[in-house]
Design an enzyme around this catalytic site. Structure first.
Site, PDB file in Angstrom:
ATOM      1  N   THR A 187     -36.397 -32.466 -13.674  1.00 57.18           N
ATOM      2  CA  THR A 187     -35.598 -31.262 -13.461  1.00 57.18           C
ATOM      3  C   THR A 187     -34.150 -31.590 -13.121  1.00 57.18           C
ATOM      4  OG1 THR A 187     -37.525 -30.043 -12.693  1.00 57.18           O
ATOM      5  CG2 THR A 187     -35.399 -29.186 -12.033  1.00 57.18           C
ATOM      6  N   GLU A 214     -43.961 -27.561 -11.953  1.00 53.81           N
ATOM      7  CA  GLU A 214     -44.870 -27.871 -13.070  1.00 53.81           C
ATOM      8  C   GLU A 214     -44.901 -26.729 -14.085  1.00 53.81           C
ATOM      9  OE1 GLU A 214     -46.558 -30.779 -13.785  1.00 53.81           O
ATOM     10  OE2 GLU A 214     -45.359 -31.568 -12.151  1.00 53.81           O
TER      11      GLU A 214
END
Length: 696
Positions: free
Chosen positions: A188, A477
């Site tokens: 990320t 996730e």
């Protein structure tokens, strides 16, 4: 479900809609008149109905039910519980600072691995079901510890095992396993989370020095929310665009996102390595035992061998090779190997829900309030409103338990066989289950807190920490809304293949029969059946769930086709977005119910099977009642049947309430794991423990 009207194709229905509709209306009026003159039997010939539970309270064998629920990994979970119970200094105190919690969390992980001898990493590939069982148990001790363990083994370790090759396993396995190599999963970025293909970090190959140069080109590309980065991590799996030098005018070729092992701290001094900038993301809403950090890379050089090269490799002379023909194929294969994180989150979320339900149900049985005049006060779980809050939740907890166990079985089989069809099935199923279960648990935690009144607000009774720690499950996730859209896309793909004669994968194969049923009119006879045997028949319940999914799928496909002509494909998708999200949720509810029905049938103990049947019926009828407008709008359920469903749902809540203590006891979580005074198994000790905490 067979219809009494003639079946038509979709094209015919569109071309002759008015005439078909008129004929259908006349036919239904005739059949309803026939129905009044000749009332139907409670069930049709040839349909085998499951026997309903009796009206009396069920005699639940808690030990047998618990054995069926926890399965063969009960011992390793108990080993986790026993270890932390024997080490009070490793138990997370109620009040603890962020920095102290982080250090405690690391000591907990080291103690589990090095003292208790539990080595989860060994099972990540070889026996995933055992790994997830350990993860659930560890998360019950402290959710921060569960996430830290997941970062170390599922994400950092899993990326090395699943995206690397033998040379990476040989080099890193032992160090990851014994936590000598604590690591991070740096995917990320500040500007990009769900859109992984849009990541901006670059890894440029230098053929002269045979190295990759990792760079953060702008602030938007800073790796953000990276677990284990702020304090403990020594390595990171960094996801970056692989850039290869070329001889054309562009100078470089973008080969798409790949994963690289990048050391971030010195092994001896623990200081950040040259070119690696590390910052702390700070105090969070929850999970403060996990040290989330931000990483910036300034021309950080790593050996060519540190490219995780299972799906793509670069030779010494800078040539790229891959067994997969395109960037999109390689990207899909890479993400497909990381699906274990979603599987673990779905399963762990059910573990959190179990704890909350145990506390709320036990307290609701303990707490007495009001009652008939001149009579003893009654338990608050005797109130219908409290039953309505908690009993469908208890039924859903059992339903999710069996659905996530099935997902783990599929995932384990996928890791063994690498079957392409199973890979797609697990990817879609894990996405929708993770989204649906974590969203449901997040809402339920607030309901449980409210159901326990003021005492639910006390930190010692855990709802606050459970709610805060679990909340992020809806985001990491894969953001839940994004995941639901992915599943809606899979459903539309299956819908298209169904009409092109393609083969449907296991999770979706019910659509073929159910879509044909949808294209015919609802049966006005069965729409009116209201007997308890019929409503508690698994066939009726499953048909109703699947009918709704098929109807939503058919209607959204028509809407997308219509809007795409004027808005384009992206605009049409956005116009139908809420419809698509509802479709995905309807689909997973159908899958969950099917797995619950299978679990009831497979249960060997009669008393446990009867209890599970009761819960399964409540799960199904509560969902149907909650969406009764959908069924009423298309006459799938007549008014009298809708009323009967509502009435039976309320009665099933009452029936489940009568065995609720045994049902929560069957989760088999000791008091030192649930750790809430108001949720103690021995009711007579609950208030004593609670007041003792306050100093009485």
């Amino acid at each position: 479900m067979e219809s009494h009207e003639p079946k038509t194709s979709n094209s015919t229905a569109e071309e002759d809609g008015c005439s078909n509709w008129d004929r259908a209306v006349v036919a239904r009026r005739v059949e309803r008149l026939f129905l009044h003159l000749n009332p139907p039997p409670e069930f049709s010939d040839g349909v085998e109905l499951a026997r309903c539970a009796g009206r009396a309270k069920s005699d639940v064998n808690t030990e047998q039910l618990s054995k069926y629920m926890r399965g063969k990994y009960r011992d390793v979970q108990q080993k986790v519980y026993d270890y932390f119970n024997s080490r009070p200094e490793l138990q997370t105190p109620l009040e603890i600072s962020k920095d102290e919690h982080r250090e405690l969390c690391m000591r907990q992980l080291m103690g589990l691995v090095r003292e208790a001898g539990i080595r989860p990493f060994r099972y990540v590939v070889e026996e995933p079901a055992k790994y997830f069982a350990i993860l659930e148990a560890v998360g019950s001790v402290d959710m921060s510890l569960g996430i830290k363990m997941g970062v170390q083994y599922s994400l950092w370790g899993g990326s090395v095992l699943n995206l690397g090759t033998k040379k990476h396993r040989d080099k890193y396995f032992e160090g990851i396993d014994n936590v000598e190599y604590p690591g991070c999963f740096a995917m990320t970025e500040l500007h990009h989370g769900s859109n992984v293909q849009g990541l901006q970090t670059v890894a440029t190959f230098d053929p002269i020095k045979d190295e990759f140069i990792i760079d953060t080109p702008n602030d938007g590309a800073i790796k953000w929310w990276i677990g284990n980065a702020a304090v403990h991590g020594k390595f990171a799996t960094v996801f970056a665009k692989l850039m290869l030098p070329t001889h054309d005018t562009k100078g470089v070729a973008d080969m798409g996102v790949h994963a690289f092992i990048v050391p971030i701290r010195d092994m001896k001094t623990h200081k950040p390595l040259p070119g690696v900038e590390i910052h702390d993301c700070g105090h969070k809403v929850g999970l403060n035992g996990v040290d989330n950090g931000a990483l910036r890379f300034r021309s950080v050089r790593i050996p060519r061998d540190d490219l995780l090269n299972r799906f793509g490799d670069v030779s010494r002379d800078g040539k790229y090779t891959s067994s997969l023909p395109s960037i999109n194929k390689r990207f899909a294969a890479t993400l497909g190997e990381l699906v274990g994180g979603r599987v673990g989150l779905a399963y762990s979320s059910v573990g959190v829900l179990k704890i909350a339900v145990i506390i709320a149900v036990r307290y609701s049985l303990l707490r007495q309030q009001f009652g008939p005049p001149k009579a003893p006060e009654i338990s608050i779980l005797d109130y219908q409103s409290q039953q309505h809050k908690l009993m469908p939740m208890l039924a859903s907890t059992y339903a999710f338990h069996f659905a996530t166990l099935d997902l783990i079985d599929k995932y384990s089989e996928m890791k063994k066989t690498h079957d392409e069809q199973l890979v797609g099935d697990v990817h879609a199923l894990s996405a929708v289950l993770k989204s649906y279960v974590t969203s449901y648990t997040a809402k339920s935690l607030s309901i449980c807190r409210e159901a326990c009144g003021g005492h639910g607000y006390a930190a010692v009774n855990r709802f606050g920490s459970l709610r805060n720690d679990h909340d992020i499950f809806q985001t990491f996730e894969g953001d839940n809304t994004v995941l639901l859209q992915q599943v809606a896309g899979y459903l539309l793909k299956q819908y298209k293949e169904k009409f092109q004669g393609g083969t449907l994968t296991v999770t979706w194969n019910y659509l073929r029969e159910s879509m044909n049923s949808y294209l015919s009119q609802p049966n006005p006879v069965t729409a009116r059946w209201e007997g308890e045997d019929h409503l508690r028949d698994p066939k009726f319940q499953l048909d109703a769930f699947r009918y709704r999914t098929s109807r939503l799928l058919q209607s959204v496909a028509v809407r997308l086709r219509k809007h795409s002509k004027t808005l384009g494909s992206f605009g049409a998708w956005n116009r139908c977005l809420n419809h698509l999200l509802t479709l995905a949720e309807s689909h997973i509810e159908s899958v969950i119910l099917a797995k619950f029905i299978d679990a009831v049938r497979s249960c060997p103990d009669p008393s446990s099977r009867a209890a599970l049947k009761l819960l399964c019926d409540l799960y199904a009828l509560d969902r149907i009642w909650n969406d009764i407008g959908t069924y009423r709008n298309v006459d799938y359920v007549a008014p009298n049947k809708a009323k009967a469903i509502h009435k039976l749902t309320e009665y099933l809540c009452f029936q489940v309430k009568n065995i609720s203590r045994e049902l929560v006891d069957a989760f088999d979580l000791p008091d030192y794991v649930t750790r809430a005074p108001i949720g103690m198994q021995a009711a007579e000790e609950a208030y004593a423990q609670y007041t003792q905490f306050a100093g009485f």
